[in-house]
Design a protein around this motif. Structure first.
Motif, PDB file in Angstrom:
ATOM      1  N   SER A 308     -20.731 103.857  17.470  1.00 58.39           N
ATOM      2  CA  SER A 308     -20.584 103.482  18.877  1.00 58.39           C
ATOM      3  C   SER A 308     -20.261 104.659  19.793  1.00 58.39           C
ATOM      4  N   THR A 315     -22.485 105.125  28.284  1.00 59.68           N
ATOM      5  CA  THR A 315     -22.111 104.024  29.182  1.00 59.68           C
ATOM      6  C   THR A 315     -21.057 104.484  30.168  1.00 59.68           C
ATOM      7  N   GLY A 346     -16.849  96.723  26.584  1.00 61.20           N
ATOM      8  CA  GLY A 346     -17.554  97.115  25.362  1.00 61.20           C
ATOM      9  C   GLY A 346     -16.630  97.691  24.314  1.00 61.20           C
ATOM     10  N   THR A 349     -14.926  94.934  22.508  1.00 61.40           N
ATOM     11  CA  THR A 349     -15.831  94.283  21.557  1.00 61.40           C
ATOM     12  C   THR A 349     -15.959  95.110  20.282  1.00 61.40           C
ATOM     13  N   TYR A 386     -25.235  96.641  22.494  1.00 63.21           N
ATOM     14  CA  TYR A 386     -25.143  95.785  23.683  1.00 63.21           C
ATOM     15  C   TYR A 386     -23.796  95.047  23.712  1.00 63.21           C
ATOM     16  N   ALA A 387     -22.737  95.835  23.622  1.00 61.75           N
ATOM     17  CA  ALA A 387     -21.373  95.302  23.574  1.00 61.75           C
ATOM     18  C   ALA A 387     -20.830  94.992  24.962  1.00 61.75           C
ATOM     19  N   TRP A 388     -21.667  95.169  25.994  1.00 59.36           N
ATOM     20  CA  TRP A 388     -21.273  94.849  27.370  1.00 59.36           C
ATOM     21  C   TRP A 388     -22.005  93.619  27.890  1.00 59.36           C
ATOM     22  N   VAL A 395     -19.262  88.902  22.713  1.00 54.94           N
ATOM     23  CA  VAL A 395     -18.798  89.899  23.677  1.00 54.94           C
ATOM     24  C   VAL A 395     -17.855  89.243  24.673  1.00 54.94           C
TER      25      VAL A 395
END
Length: 411
Positions: A308, A315, A346, A349, A386-388, A395
Motif C-alpha cells: 500500500s 493518493t 484509506g 481501511t 481502492y481503499a478510498w 471501506v
C-alpha cells in the motif's frame, strides 16, 4: 554579504513517487516548484509492487505513457500461498471502477522515470541537497539547505510538502513523530535472479506466502520482467533476533522453511546485497501544519503486506496538491476535512486489513473456499488499492472484516 534567498511557491522534500507526482500536479497549475532530494537517482528503494489505483495518479501527472513504455512487469492481481493452499485475487474482477492492472517495478528505474518526467514538465529538482532546518517566516517557510559538497543556502517557500519517505524530515525537525500502534516487525529483503522454471508460476501476480508453522511470518515474491525478483520476509522482531546468521544466511534459512516458496526458488541466485529494515511502522501527531503537509511514508507507514505504500504516497500527493492549490489561490481550505480525513479513510481501511492479516482474520478470508463472488470483488478492490471507495462496505466500515472472518471460519 549574505547570499540572496531563493523564492518558490512550493518546495517538495524528496523526489520519490509522492514528490514527483505532487510537484507535477502543482507545476500544471503554474506554480514555481523546487524539489530537494538528498540522494542521487537512480538509487535502490524497496516497495516494487504497485497497485492499480496508482495508475490514476500517473495519468493525472502525465507520467503514465513513460511508465508504460519502460517494459515493466505487468501485474493483474495478488496470489496467496499457505501450506498446500493457494488462492488469488484478480484485480480486473473487482467492485470499484478504475484500473484493474498495473506494474511490478524496480524502484531505482521507476522512481527515476517519474522524476525525469517531472523535470521535463518544468519542475526543478536538485539532487544531493538536504533540508537541515525548516522554520516559520512571516506567511512562508524558510528552509536551510545543504548540498553534498557542503554548500549552504536559504529558500523561502509559500508551502512545503514533505515527501521524504522513511527519511521523515519534517516529523523529526518539528517533533511530530508518534509511535505506531502496530506490533514492531522486521523485514529482510533483496533482489535475486529468480531462475523460476515452474510453468504454473504466475509472474503477473505478487506472491504472498505464509510460513507453514508461524502464521505471523510471511514472504513476498515480486517478479520483474527481466527474470529478476524482489524477495523478502517479514517477521516479529523478537523471532529474527534469535537467528544468529548473516542477513543472507537468515533469509535463505527462512526461505528454505517456506513450503512451496522454497521449491519455486530452488534455482535462485542471491547476487545482491541483503538488507534489513526494522520498526518501520510509524505515525505522526498531525499530517499538516502551518504552511506544510506530510505525504506518504513521511506521515504514516503501516506494513508492506498489501503493497500500500506507493498508493498511499500518490493518493496523498493528489489530495495535497489540490489543497495547496486552493490555499495559494487565496482560499482558506480546511486541511483536516480536505486532506487529513480523506487520506485517513484509506489508511484506516488498510490498517484494519493489516491487523487482520496478523491476527489471522484476513488470512481466514483469503483462504476460505466459501466466500461469495461479491465478497471476492470487494476484497479484490481493496487489494487493488481502492481503499478510498466508500461505496465498498469494507471501506465504509472496515471492522466488518471481523464478521466476514467469523463467517468464513464457521463455514
Amino acid at each position: 554579504m549574505n547570499d540572496p534567498i531563493e523564492q518558490f511557491d512550493v518546495v517538495v522534500i524528496g523526489a520519490g513517487p509522492a514528490g514527483a507526482v505532487s510537484s507535477s500536479l502543482l507545476n500544471q497549475k503554474g506554480y514555481r516548484i523546487l524539489v530537494l532530494e538528498k540522494q542521487h537517482f537512480p538509487r535502490f528503494s524497496i516497495g516494487e509492487s504497485l497497485l492499480p489505483q496508482c495508475m490514476t495518479y500517473l495519468e493525472q501527472a502525465n507520467m503514465l505513457e513513460a511508465v508504460e513504455a519502460s517494459a515493466f512487469q505487468h501485474k493483474n492481481g495478488a496470489a496467496f500461498s499457505r501450506g498446500e493452499e493457494y488462492e488469488y485475487f484478480d484485480f480486473r474482477e473487482k467492485f470499484s471502477a478504475g484500473w484493474g492492472t498495473t506494474f511490478q517495478v524496480q524502484r531505482d528505474n521507476f522512481d527515476k522515470i517519474l522524476a525525469d518526467e517531472a523535470q521535463k514538465q518544468g519542475v526543478q529538482i536538485r539532487y544531493g541537497h538536504s533540508v537541515i532546518a525548516c522554520d516559520p517566516f512571516a506567511d512562508k517557510r524558510q528552509l536551510s539547505v545543504q548540498s553534498d559538497n557542503g554548500q549552504r543556502y536559504q529558500v523561502h517557500a509559500k508551502f512545503v510538502l514533505d515527501a521524504s519517505g522513511f527519511g521523515r524530515v519534517l516529523p523529526k525537525m518539528l517533533n511530530l513523530e508518534q509511535a505506531s500502534t502496530l506490533t514492531p516487525r522486521q523485514s529482510i529483503f533483496t533482489h535475486i535472479q529468480d531462475n523460476i522454471d515452474q510453468p504454473e508460476y504466475d509472474r503477473d501476480k505478487i506472491l504472498i506466502t505464509v510460513h507453514p508453522l508461524h502464521h505471523e511470518v510471511w514472504y513476498w515474491l515480486i517478479p520483474f520482467s527481466n527474470g529478476r525478483a524482489s524477495l523478502g520476509v517479514v517477521a516479529p522482531t523478537e523471532l529474527l533476533e534469535t537467528m544468529l546468521g548473516s542477513p543472507l544466511d537468515n533469509l535463505q534459512e527462512l526461505v528454505s522453511q517456506g513450503g512451496k516458496l522454497a521449491n519455486i526458488l530452488k534455482n535462485a541466485q542471491y547476487d545482491t546485497q541483503v538488507r534489513t529494515l526494522g520498526s518501520y511502522s510509524c505515525n505522526v501527531t498531525s499530517l499538516y501544519g502551518e504552511n506544510y503537509a506530510l505525504l506518504g511514508n513521511a506521515g504514516e507507514f503501516l506494513d508492506p503486506i498489501f503493497s500500500s505504500g506507493v498508493t498511499i504516497a500518490m493518493t496523498s500527493a493528489g489530495l495535497a496538491a489540490s489543497t495547496v492549490h486552493k490555499q495559494l489561490s487565496g482560499e482558506q481550505p480546511d486541511w483536516e476535512s480536505e486532506y487529513a480525513e480523506p487520506l485517513k479513510t484509506g489508511i484506516k481501511t488498510f490498517k484494519e486489513f493489516v491487523e487482520g492479516w496478523y491476527d489471522q482474520r484476513f488470512q481466514n478470508v483469503v483462504f476460505s473456499k466459501t466466500k461469495s463472488d461479491d465478497i471476492t470483488r470487494m476484497i479484490s478492490s481493496i487489494l487493488a488499492g481502492y481503499a478510498w471507495d466508500t461505496k465498498n462496505p469494507y471501506v465504509k466500515n472496515p471492522s466488518r472484516l471481523s464478521t466476514l472472518a467469523q463467517l468464513c471460519q464457521d463455514d
